[in-house]
Design an enzyme around this catalytic site. Structure first.
Site, PDB file in Angstrom:
ATOM      1  N   PRO A   2      87.588  89.662   3.035  1.00  0.00           N
ATOM      2  CA  PRO A   2      87.996  88.309   3.443  1.00  0.00           C
ATOM      3  C   PRO A   2      86.899  87.644   4.281  1.00  0.00           C
ATOM      4  O   PRO A   2      86.456  88.198   5.275  1.00  0.00           O
ATOM      5  CB  PRO A   2      89.252  88.536   4.295  1.00  0.00           C
ATOM      6  CG  PRO A   2      89.640  89.956   4.083  1.00  0.00           C
ATOM      7  CD  PRO A   2      88.422  90.691   3.626  1.00  0.00           C
ATOM      8  N   GLU A   3      86.447  86.489   3.828  1.00  0.00           N
ATOM      9  CA  GLU A   3      85.425  85.740   4.561  1.00  0.00           C
ATOM     10  C   GLU A   3      86.111  84.599   5.318  1.00  0.00           C
ATOM     11  O   GLU A   3      87.311  84.401   5.197  1.00  0.00           O
ATOM     12  CB  GLU A   3      84.384  85.187   3.578  1.00  0.00           C
ATOM     13  CG  GLU A   3      83.582  86.267   2.861  1.00  0.00           C
ATOM     14  CD  GLU A   3      82.541  86.929   3.772  1.00  0.00           C
ATOM     15  OE1 GLU A   3      82.339  86.464   4.908  1.00  0.00           O
ATOM     16  OE2 GLU A   3      81.940  87.918   3.329  1.00  0.00           O
TER      17      GLU A   3
END
Ligand SMILES: [Zn+2]
Length: 275
Positions: A2-3
């Site tokens: 997850p960015e």
């Protein structure tokens, strides 16, 4: 992984289901995350009202009456809002059961995520908590611009790509976003950061904002998944210009995109368009 755009999308997806609710119970099935969940945490948060949710870098901050829960999704974490009592899967490590009969559930197969508590409200935690206090500015915030990058880069010989991925310089510029924004700005990823001028840093700051804002906008379409049992919340494919496209034509000039490792990370660039 997850960015920042996925975390921002997660925030927007879960916020309406949490704000103003009361925590009935924190159920911990697996305390061994990147840091162990303290055994006294359920007693500290149980019965407390949720006042608000916010984000700092890739940390989600859940403000409750007595402090702040700091949550990080690590390498593989995701959050969903489900009816309390939905049968948990193997990697569903904790539930924050809410007063409306639903729960916030953390799934994290690789267990690099974090779930910690501080007695401070979010503003104080951001300034003082060891996880948060040394973070650089938000890339979509007011403090971040080309001037900031220019000043921070003087005397730094590290490659400009590693420089913009340093969370002390600016947060949330992960590998994909660094590659794409350097391409848009026409800057070669291995150029030493002190050898990029202020005008080009202005272009780079605008590119970073544009790439992240675009990813967040695309993530908005997956918001409905946050309340589906088997949804896959928050992760979305973007249209990428150079990342993962080694050997394919540069969308700017047709030259094959090249790949090399810079600071241990895969880097993609056009040798003609980026200098
Ligand atoms: Zn090109």
């Amino acid at each position: 992984m997850p960015e920042l755009p996925e975390v921002e999308t997660t925030l927007r997806g879960i916020r309406p289901h949490l704000e103003g609710r009361r925590i009935e119970q924190l159920v911990v099935r697996e305390p061994r995350l990147r840091l162990p969940i303290p055994p006294d945490l359920p007693a500290l948060v149980g019965g407390r009202a949720i006042l608000g949710l916010s984000r700092r870098a890739k940390y989600l901050l859940i403000e409750i009456e007595t402090g702040t829960l700091i949550l990080h999704l690590g390498m593989s974490g995701s959050l969903r809002v489900l009816p309390t009592g939905s049968p948990p899967g193997k990697h569903d490590h904790l539930d924050l059961a809410l007063s409306d009969g639903r729960c916030l559930r953390l799934r994290d197969p690789r267990r690099f995520g974090l779930f910690v508590w501080t007695p401070d409200p979010p503003e104080i935690a951001e300034a003082r908590h060891p996880l948060l206090k040394d973070l650089g500015p938000e890339p979509l915030g007011q403090e971040f611009d080309g001037e900031h990058l220019y000043r921070a880069s003087r005397g730094r010989r590290v490659a400009v790509k590693s420089f913009v991925m340093d969370g002390g310089v600016v947060v949330g510029v992960g590998n994909i976003y660094a590659n794409e924004s350097l391409f848009l700005a026409g800057i070669h990823p291995s150029r030493p950061s002190h050898r990029v001028g202020s005008e080009r840093y202005g272009r780079l700051a605008r590119s970073i904002r544009a790439v992240l804002a675009d990813a967040i906008a695309q993530g908005g379409t997956s918001l409905r998944d946050f309340v589906q049992e088997d949804g896959n919340p928050g992760y979305f494919a973007q249209s990428l210009k150079v990342y993962g496209r080694a050997g394919k034509s540069c969308p700017g000039c047709g030259e094959p995109v090249r790949q090399r490792r810079i600071g241990q990370r895969s880097s993609f660039y056009c040798p003609r368009c980026q200098r």
